[in-house]
Motif scaffolding. Sequence first.
Motif, short mmCIF file in Angstrom:
data_model
loop_
_atom_site.label_atom_id
_atom_site.label_comp_id
_atom_site.label_asym_id
_atom_site.label_seq_id
_atom_site.Cartn_x
_atom_site.Cartn_y
_atom_site.Cartn_z
N VAL A 7 1.64 -40.23 58.07
CA VAL A 7 1.70 -39.38 56.88
C VAL A 7 3.10 -38.82 56.63
O VAL A 7 3.48 -38.56 55.47
CB VAL A 7 0.66 -38.23 57.00
N LEU A 8 3.92 -38.65 57.66
CA LEU A 8 5.25 -38.07 57.49
C LEU A 8 6.34 -39.13 57.35
O LEU A 8 7.52 -38.79 57.30
CB LEU A 8 5.58 -37.15 58.67
N SER A 9 5.96 -40.38 57.29
CA SER A 9 6.94 -41.46 57.14
C SER A 9 7.26 -41.68 55.66
O SER A 9 6.37 -41.96 54.86
CB SER A 9 6.41 -42.76 57.74
N GLY A 10 8.53 -41.59 55.32
CA GLY A 10 8.93 -41.89 53.94
C GLY A 10 8.69 -43.33 53.57
O GLY A 10 8.35 -43.64 52.42
N ASN A 11 8.86 -44.25 54.52
CA ASN A 11 8.61 -45.66 54.23
C ASN A 11 7.13 -45.93 53.97
O ASN A 11 6.78 -46.72 53.09
CB ASN A 11 9.13 -46.54 55.36
N CYS A 12 6.26 -45.29 54.73
CA CYS A 12 4.82 -45.41 54.44
C CYS A 12 4.48 -44.77 53.11
O CYS A 12 3.63 -45.28 52.36
CB CYS A 12 4.01 -44.77 55.56
N TYR A 13 5.15 -43.66 52.81
CA TYR A 13 4.91 -42.97 51.54
C TYR A 13 5.22 -43.87 50.35
O TYR A 13 4.53 -43.83 49.33
CB TYR A 13 5.76 -41.71 51.51
N LYS A 14 6.27 -44.69 50.47
CA LYS A 14 6.58 -45.64 49.39
C LYS A 14 5.36 -46.50 49.05
O LYS A 14 5.04 -46.72 47.88
CB LYS A 14 7.73 -46.56 49.80
N ILE A 15 4.69 -46.97 50.09
CA ILE A 15 3.55 -47.86 49.86
C ILE A 15 2.37 -47.08 49.30
O ILE A 15 1.68 -47.54 48.38
CB ILE A 15 3.15 -48.57 51.17
N CYS A 165 13.80 -45.87 46.51
CA CYS A 165 14.85 -44.87 46.71
C CYS A 165 14.33 -43.44 46.75
O CYS A 165 15.02 -42.55 47.25
CB CYS A 165 15.90 -45.00 45.60
N PHE A 166 13.13 -43.22 46.22
CA PHE A 166 12.66 -41.84 46.04
C PHE A 166 12.40 -41.06 47.33
O PHE A 166 12.94 -39.95 47.48
CB PHE A 166 11.39 -41.84 45.17
N PRO A 167 11.59 -41.56 48.28
CA PRO A 167 11.15 -40.67 49.36
C PRO A 167 12.29 -40.05 50.17
O PRO A 167 12.34 -38.81 50.32
CB PRO A 167 10.27 -41.58 50.23
N TYR A 168 13.19 -40.87 50.70
CA TYR A 168 14.21 -40.31 51.58
C TYR A 168 15.32 -39.59 50.81
O TYR A 168 16.09 -38.83 51.41
CB TYR A 168 14.78 -41.38 52.50
#
Length: 208
Positions: A7-15, A165-168
């Motif tokens: 849940v705290l991964s920006g890369n997972c958040y992208k998906i 590009c958004f999450p991080y």
Amino acid sequence: MKLYDYVLSGNCYKIRLLLDFLEIAHEKQAVDFFPGLEHKSDAFLRINPLGQIPVLEDDGAHIRDAQAILVYLASRYDPDNTWWPVNDPAQLGRVAQWLAFADSITSTASAARLHDVLGYDLDVEQARAGAHRLFRILDDHLANQELQGFDWIAGPNATVADIACFPYTALAGDGGIDLFYYPAIQRWIRRFVHLPHFKLMPGINIFA
């Protein structure tokens, strides 16, 4: 469809973002990235030998790498070809180059966040300096896009380049990186969070 997720991964958040934008039914398989290091376990390494998240399972295939998963989902499940504009080679090229740029944001801004939030041992000042260099480039680009009447990184509509590009970028504050001096980035973040079906994750800084 299953997303191996933290849940705290920006890369997972992208998906998660693209799955929600496209309203794709899926299940989430939580991976204990920290402190459990489940992504380095023998069981997970059989899914992804690189020991990285996210991984998407679809029709028996495992797709790894966040940017690759974005391309896969947009190519297969977006009938309008807006997120991955295959019908416009010029825009598609611009999208692809910003996917590569997103990897650089991960290696700098995300690294600083890993240092500050999870205690990773790395040169945080170097990571922050690298992130600021990238954010100056992104801010200048977004400002120039606005002058041309475009709200988004690669053209008139949001694409996977924006998602990548958004999450991080939006999470930069978690790594001690202040976005105060990047007004075009702040405006872009405000536009992004108002996209239909957008969902927030912890740590995202919304600018008033």
